[in-house]
Structure formats: structure tokens, C-alpha cells
Motif scaffolding. Structure first.
Motif, PDB file in Angstrom:
ATOM      1  N   THR A 116      15.912  20.582  54.227  1.00  0.00           N
ATOM      2  CA  THR A 116      16.781  21.530  53.529  1.00  0.00           C
ATOM      3  C   THR A 116      16.361  22.959  53.833  1.00  0.00           C
ATOM      4  O   THR A 116      17.207  23.809  54.162  1.00  0.00           O
ATOM      5  N   GLU A 117      15.075  23.230  53.749  1.00  0.00           N
ATOM      6  CA  GLU A 117      14.594  24.589  54.025  1.00  0.00           C
ATOM      7  C   GLU A 117      14.790  24.943  55.494  1.00  0.00           C
ATOM      8  O   GLU A 117      15.149  26.071  55.821  1.00  0.00           O
ATOM      9  N   TRP A 118      14.579  23.981  56.389  1.00  0.00           N
ATOM     10  CA  TRP A 118      14.746  24.253  57.815  1.00  0.00           C
ATOM     11  C   TRP A 118      16.190  24.600  58.144  1.00  0.00           C
ATOM     12  O   TRP A 118      16.446  25.449  59.005  1.00  0.00           O
ATOM     13  N   ARG A 119      17.136  23.968  57.461  1.00  0.00           N
ATOM     14  CA  ARG A 119      18.543  24.335  57.664  1.00  0.00           C
ATOM     15  C   ARG A 119      18.755  25.806  57.292  1.00  0.00           C
ATOM     16  O   ARG A 119      19.527  26.512  57.957  1.00  0.00           O
ATOM     17  N   GLY A 120      18.066  26.270  56.258  1.00  0.00           N
ATOM     18  CA  GLY A 120      18.147  27.688  55.899  1.00  0.00           C
ATOM     19  C   GLY A 120      17.580  28.590  56.983  1.00  0.00           C
ATOM     20  O   GLY A 120      18.129  29.654  57.271  1.00  0.00           O
ATOM     21  N   VAL A 121      16.483  28.167  57.595  1.00  0.00           N
ATOM     22  CA  VAL A 121      15.906  28.924  58.707  1.00  0.00           C
ATOM     23  C   VAL A 121      16.890  28.943  59.880  1.00  0.00           C
ATOM     24  O   VAL A 121      17.127  29.988  60.489  1.00  0.00           O
ATOM     25  N   GLN A 122      17.477  27.791  60.184  1.00  0.00           N
ATOM     26  CA  GLN A 122      18.454  27.718  61.274  1.00  0.00           C
ATOM     27  C   GLN A 122      19.642  28.630  61.009  1.00  0.00           C
ATOM     28  O   GLN A 122      20.126  29.300  61.924  1.00  0.00           O
ATOM     29  N   ASP A 123      20.104  28.659  59.767  1.00  0.00           N
ATOM     30  CA  ASP A 123      21.224  29.530  59.426  1.00  0.00           C
ATOM     31  C   ASP A 123      20.843  31.000  59.584  1.00  0.00           C
ATOM     32  O   ASP A 123      21.648  31.813  60.046  1.00  0.00           O
ATOM     33  N   ALA A 124      19.627  31.351  59.189  1.00  0.00           N
ATOM     34  CA  ALA A 124      19.185  32.739  59.254  1.00  0.00           C
ATOM     35  C   ALA A 124      18.932  33.201  60.688  1.00  0.00           C
ATOM     36  O   ALA A 124      19.257  34.333  61.047  1.00  0.00           O
ATOM     37  N   VAL A 125      18.375  32.327  61.511  1.00  0.00           N
ATOM     38  CA  VAL A 125      17.960  32.717  62.860  1.00  0.00           C
ATOM     39  C   VAL A 125      18.981  32.314  63.914  1.00  0.00           C
ATOM     40  O   VAL A 125      19.201  33.046  64.881  1.00  0.00           O
ATOM     41  N   GLY A 126      19.581  31.174  63.737  1.00  0.00           N
ATOM     42  CA  GLY A 126      20.525  30.643  64.715  1.00  0.00           C
ATOM     43  C   GLY A 126      19.887  29.521  65.520  1.00  0.00           C
ATOM     44  O   GLY A 126      18.739  29.627  65.957  1.00  0.00           O
ATOM     45  N   GLN A 127      20.638  28.447  65.705  1.00  0.00           N
ATOM     46  CA  GLN A 127      20.105  27.279  66.407  1.00  0.00           C
ATOM     47  C   GLN A 127      19.798  27.575  67.870  1.00  0.00           C
ATOM     48  O   GLN A 127      18.824  27.068  68.419  1.00  0.00           O
ATOM     49  N   GLU A 128      20.631  28.372  68.515  1.00  0.00           N
ATOM     50  CA  GLU A 128      20.388  28.690  69.921  1.00  0.00           C
ATOM     51  C   GLU A 128      19.089  29.473  70.091  1.00  0.00           C
ATOM     52  O   GLU A 128      18.310  29.196  71.008  1.00  0.00           O
ATOM     53  N   GLU A 129      18.865  30.446  69.217  1.00  0.00           N
ATOM     54  CA  GLU A 129      17.641  31.243  69.292  1.00  0.00           C
ATOM     55  C   GLU A 129      16.419  30.377  69.030  1.00  0.00           C
ATOM     56  O   GLU A 129      15.393  30.505  69.706  1.00  0.00           O
ATOM     57  N   LEU A 130      16.519  29.463  68.068  1.00  0.00           N
ATOM     58  CA  LEU A 130      15.397  28.570  67.778  1.00  0.00           C
ATOM     59  C   LEU A 130      15.126  27.630  68.949  1.00  0.00           C
ATOM     60  O   LEU A 130      13.962  27.365  69.275  1.00  0.00           O
ATOM     61  N   ALA A 131      16.161  27.150  69.592  1.00  0.00           N
ATOM     62  CA  ALA A 131      15.981  26.276  70.754  1.00  0.00           C
ATOM     63  C   ALA A 131      15.296  27.034  71.894  1.00  0.00           C
ATOM     64  O   ALA A 131      14.374  26.511  72.537  1.00  0.00           O
ATOM     65  N   LEU A 132      15.711  28.258  72.126  1.00  0.00           N
ATOM     66  CA  LEU A 132      15.093  29.081  73.161  1.00  0.00           C
ATOM     67  C   LEU A 132      13.634  29.365  72.815  1.00  0.00           C
ATOM     68  O   LEU A 132      12.748  29.264  73.677  1.00  0.00           O
ATOM     69  N   LEU A 133      13.383  29.704  71.566  1.00  0.00           N
ATOM     70  CA  LEU A 133      12.019  29.968  71.128  1.00  0.00           C
ATOM     71  C   LEU A 133      11.135  28.739  71.321  1.00  0.00           C
ATOM     72  O   LEU A 133       9.999  28.844  71.805  1.00  0.00           O
ATOM     73  N   ARG A 134      11.658  27.571  71.003  1.00  0.00           N
ATOM     74  CA  ARG A 134      10.893  26.324  71.181  1.00  0.00           C
ATOM     75  C   ARG A 134      10.520  26.128  72.654  1.00  0.00           C
ATOM     76  O   ARG A 134       9.385  25.793  72.977  1.00  0.00           O
ATOM     77  N   VAL A 135      11.472  26.367  73.554  1.00  0.00           N
ATOM     78  CA  VAL A 135      11.207  26.213  74.985  1.00  0.00           C
ATOM     79  C   VAL A 135      10.127  27.201  75.426  1.00  0.00           C
ATOM     80  O   VAL A 135       9.170  26.832  76.121  1.00  0.00           O
ATOM     81  N   LEU A 136      10.274  28.441  75.042  1.00  0.00           N
ATOM     82  CA  LEU A 136       9.316  29.467  75.451  1.00  0.00           C
ATOM     83  C   LEU A 136       7.917  29.196  74.887  1.00  0.00           C
ATOM     84  O   LEU A 136       6.922  29.305  75.607  1.00  0.00           O
ATOM     85  N   LEU A 137       7.848  28.832  73.618  1.00  0.00           N
ATOM     86  CA  LEU A 137       6.542  28.552  73.012  1.00  0.00           C
ATOM     87  C   LEU A 137       5.902  27.311  73.620  1.00  0.00           C
ATOM     88  O   LEU A 137       4.681  27.263  73.796  1.00  0.00           O
ATOM     89  N   THR A 138       6.708  26.314  73.957  1.00  0.00           N
ATOM     90  CA  THR A 138       6.174  25.114  74.603  1.00  0.00           C
ATOM     91  C   THR A 138       5.571  25.476  75.957  1.00  0.00           C
ATOM     92  O   THR A 138       4.464  25.032  76.298  1.00  0.00           O
ATOM     93  N   ARG A 139       6.265  26.296  76.719  1.00  0.00           N
ATOM     94  CA  ARG A 139       5.749  26.733  78.023  1.00  0.00           C
ATOM     95  C   ARG A 139       4.441  27.526  77.845  1.00  0.00           C
ATOM     96  O   ARG A 139       3.477  27.311  78.569  1.00  0.00           O
ATOM     97  N   MET A 140       4.451  28.467  76.907  1.00  0.00           N
ATOM     98  CA  MET A 140       3.260  29.281  76.684  1.00  0.00           C
ATOM     99  C   MET A 140       2.089  28.421  76.249  1.00  0.00           C
ATOM    100  O   MET A 140       0.964  28.593  76.726  1.00  0.00           O
ATOM    101  N   SER A 141       2.340  27.504  75.351  1.00  0.00           N
ATOM    102  CA  SER A 141       1.283  26.637  74.847  1.00  0.00           C
ATOM    103  C   SER A 141       0.665  25.818  75.974  1.00  0.00           C
ATOM    104  O   SER A 141      -0.551  25.692  76.082  1.00  0.00           O
ATOM    105  N   ALA A 142       1.508  25.281  76.834  1.00  0.00           N
ATOM    106  CA  ALA A 142       1.012  24.463  77.953  1.00  0.00           C
ATOM    107  C   ALA A 142       0.191  25.308  78.922  1.00  0.00           C
ATOM    108  O   ALA A 142      -0.830  24.855  79.435  1.00  0.00           O
ATOM    109  N   ARG A 143       0.609  26.524  79.154  1.00  0.00           N
ATOM    110  CA  ARG A 143      -0.094  27.393  80.113  1.00  0.00           C
ATOM    111  C   ARG A 143      -1.394  27.945  79.551  1.00  0.00           C
ATOM    112  O   ARG A 143      -2.308  28.267  80.320  1.00  0.00           O
ATOM    113  N   LEU A 144      -1.478  28.066  78.241  1.00  0.00           N
ATOM    114  CA  LEU A 144      -2.678  28.622  77.625  1.00  0.00           C
ATOM    115  C   LEU A 144      -3.680  27.565  77.210  1.00  0.00           C
ATOM    116  O   LEU A 144      -4.793  27.875  76.807  1.00  0.00           O
ATOM    117  N   ALA A 145      -3.290  26.295  77.312  1.00  0.00           N
ATOM    118  CA  ALA A 145      -4.180  25.201  76.888  1.00  0.00           C
ATOM    119  C   ALA A 145      -5.302  24.973  77.861  1.00  0.00           C
ATOM    120  O   ALA A 145      -5.305  25.317  78.974  1.00  0.00           O
TER     121      ALA A 145
END
Length: 145
Positions: A116-145
Motif C-alpha cells: 500500500t505504501e509503495w503504491r503511494g511512492v509510485q504515485d508520487a515518483v512515477g513508475q517509469e522513473e522508479l524503473a529507470l532508477l532501479r536499472v541505474l542503481l543495479t548497474r552501480m551496485s554491480a560495478r561498485l561491489a
């Protein structure tokens, strides 16, 4: 520009990441508090919900907790009847943690609160932006590990 020649906005990225993490964590913490839990407990419960049984090392890595803090969280969850420990039959030196039946019910209730709370975050930020952020953070995490 800083004295090293780096733009200040480049150096500000860690602060921005921390600010976003704190904002999301605060929203999730408020939802979990209403449901009678904490973010740390939720992370542990959400991993144990797979039913596989996990070592303290695995749980600490997943929950992003240092070992002493994790021990306190697990002890609280055991005292509440949500988690139990059992010696690993494959390696008797290891102890595995599992959710109890009450823990599974609690996991379902907490999952509903988080969703329920995550749906509120998605509404506030936007699903596309969250998907892009997930991709970018996943890449950064893998490169910094």
C-alpha cells in the motif's frame, strides 16, 4: 567547481542518494509502525518468507544489518513467536532461522502494508522513473561491489 576541479553537483550525488533512501525508508517505517513492526524486522521477515531457512550471515547481508543488530532483531522476533531457530541438518555447526506460522501471517500483513505504501511512492515518483532508477542503481551496485 571544487578545488579538485570536480563539479559540486557530482560530489552531491551521495547526499541525494541518502536523501531519497531516507525519504522512502521513513514512509515505509511509518507504514510498518502502524502495522506493529520496523523496517529491520520487515527485511528479515521478508527474506524468511521464502520458507527456505537462512543463516545469520545470509540474513545480515539481505537485511543490511551488522551482526550484533541482527541478533537483537532475531531475538525480538523469536520472543514474539514470529521466528524460530533450528540446527541445519546438512551442517550441524550452522543454525538456520525460519518463520513460524504466526510469522507467515505477520509477513502477509506486513506485505500488505508495504505494498500500500509503495503504491503511494509510485504515485508520487512515477513508475517509469522508479524503473529507470532501479536499472541505474543495479548497474552501480554491480560495478561498485
Amino acid at each position: 567547481m571544487t578545488t579538485t576541479g570536480m563539479a559540486q553537483d557530482e560530489l552531491d550525488l551521495p547526499r541525494m542518494l541518502a536523501r531519497v533512501e531516507r525519504g522512502i525508508a521513513a514512509r515505509l517505517a511509518a507504514a510498518l509502525k502502524t502495522a506493529g513492526s520496523t523496517v529491520e524486522e520487515w527485511r528479515v521477515i521478508s527474506l524468511l518468507a521464502d520458507g527456505a531457512g537462512h543463516t545469520m550471515t545470509e540474513i545480515a547481508e539481505f537485511a543490511l544489518l551488522p551482526a550484533p543488530t541482527l541478533t537483537k532483531v532475531i531475538d525480538r522476533l523469536v520472543s514474539a513467536g514470529l521466528v524460530f531457530r533450528r540446527v541445519d541438518e546438512a551442517d550441524r555447526r550452522r543454525v538456520l532461522a525460519f518463520l513460524s506460522e504466526h510469522g507467515r501471517e505477520t509477513a502477509d500483513r506486513l506485505t500488505a502494508a508495504i505494498e500500500t505504501e509503495w503504491r503511494g511512492v509510485q504515485d508520487a515518483v512515477g513508475q517509469e522513473e522508479l524503473a529507470l532508477l532501479r536499472v541505474l542503481l543495479t548497474r552501480m551496485s554491480a560495478r561498485l561491489a
